[in-house]
Design a protein around this motif. Structure first.
Motif: not given
Length: 218
Positions: A88-96, A121-124, A127-132
């Motif tokens: 979450k903080t990575g996305m908020a800091s500008g990582l795609a 496996d955790q990223l799956n 991503f789903e929780e973030a709607g990505l």
């Protein structure tokens, strides 16, 4: 070595770190309270050091600092709260999202596939929780470089000014640097020159370049 906070007590660093974390993650206060409910002293140390001190150091920009943190998390095999928090903080800091996946792929060669696969496996779930979109679109840098190559070959995907077409085609080499999850700066170089002749600013949405701006010394 000098630090930005050489003498600040931990309580003050914690307050600053908590404020910064909440700015990055909307429900950050509740997340921190829940995570460190049983060990509030640990929360004060962790948040104070990571978000009160490290995040405020000027040596790295937020994107690069979060990228380094994400790779360290993969290397340590931490697929619990550290991964979900820094996702979450990575996305908020500008990582795609595509950059995060690329970082995990890069780390796999050095940390070992088991840890990288556990992270994937955790990223799956994340991503789903973030709607990505999963798998994510190409990284902004990848999209921009592909766009530039199309222009250089005379096949511009969108309307491009004659000046930008000429600059991209005549450049001996290009250097691209993503500055956020949507923006990339491309430097155009002549042969044997260390200083770019021009900077071109690209805005990217998903798999497409949507706008281009030219920066040139007057």
């Amino acid at each position: 070595m000098n630090s930005k906070h050489p003498s600040k007590p931990m309580a003050e660093l914690y307050r600053e770190g908590r404020k910064h974390f909440i700015e990055l993650v909307p429900d950050g206060g509740a997340r921190l309270d829940a995570l460190f409910h049983t060990a509030p002293g640990l929360g004060e140390l962790a948040v104070g050091v990571v978000y009160g001190h490290l995040q405020s150091r000027p040596g790295l920009d937020p994107r690069l600092r979060e990228a380094a943190t994400l790779v360290a998390i993969v290397a340590a095999g931490m697929t619990g709260p550290p991964l979900s928090v820094h996702f979450k903080t990575g996305m908020a800091s500008g990582l795609a999202s595509g950059e995060m996946v690329e970082l995990v792929t890069q780390a796999s060669a050095f940390t070992g596939f088991p840890r990288a696969v556990a992270t994937a496996d955790q990223l799956n779930r994340l991503f789903e929780e973030a709607g990505l979109v999963s798998p994510p679109p190409p990284t902004p840098r990848e999209v921009t470089l592909a766009f530039c190559e199309s222009v250089r070959k005379g096949r511009a995907p969108i309307r491009v000014s004659l000046q930008i077409k000429r600059l991209l085609r005549q450049a001996e080499r290009l250097s691209a640097q993503a500055t956020s999850a949507r923006n990339v700066i491309v430097e155009c170089f002549d042969d044997q020159q260390a200083i770019p002749i021009v900077l071109i600013y690209f805005e990217v949405e998903a798999e497409h370049v949507v706008s281009i701006r030219l920066f040139k010394e007057q």
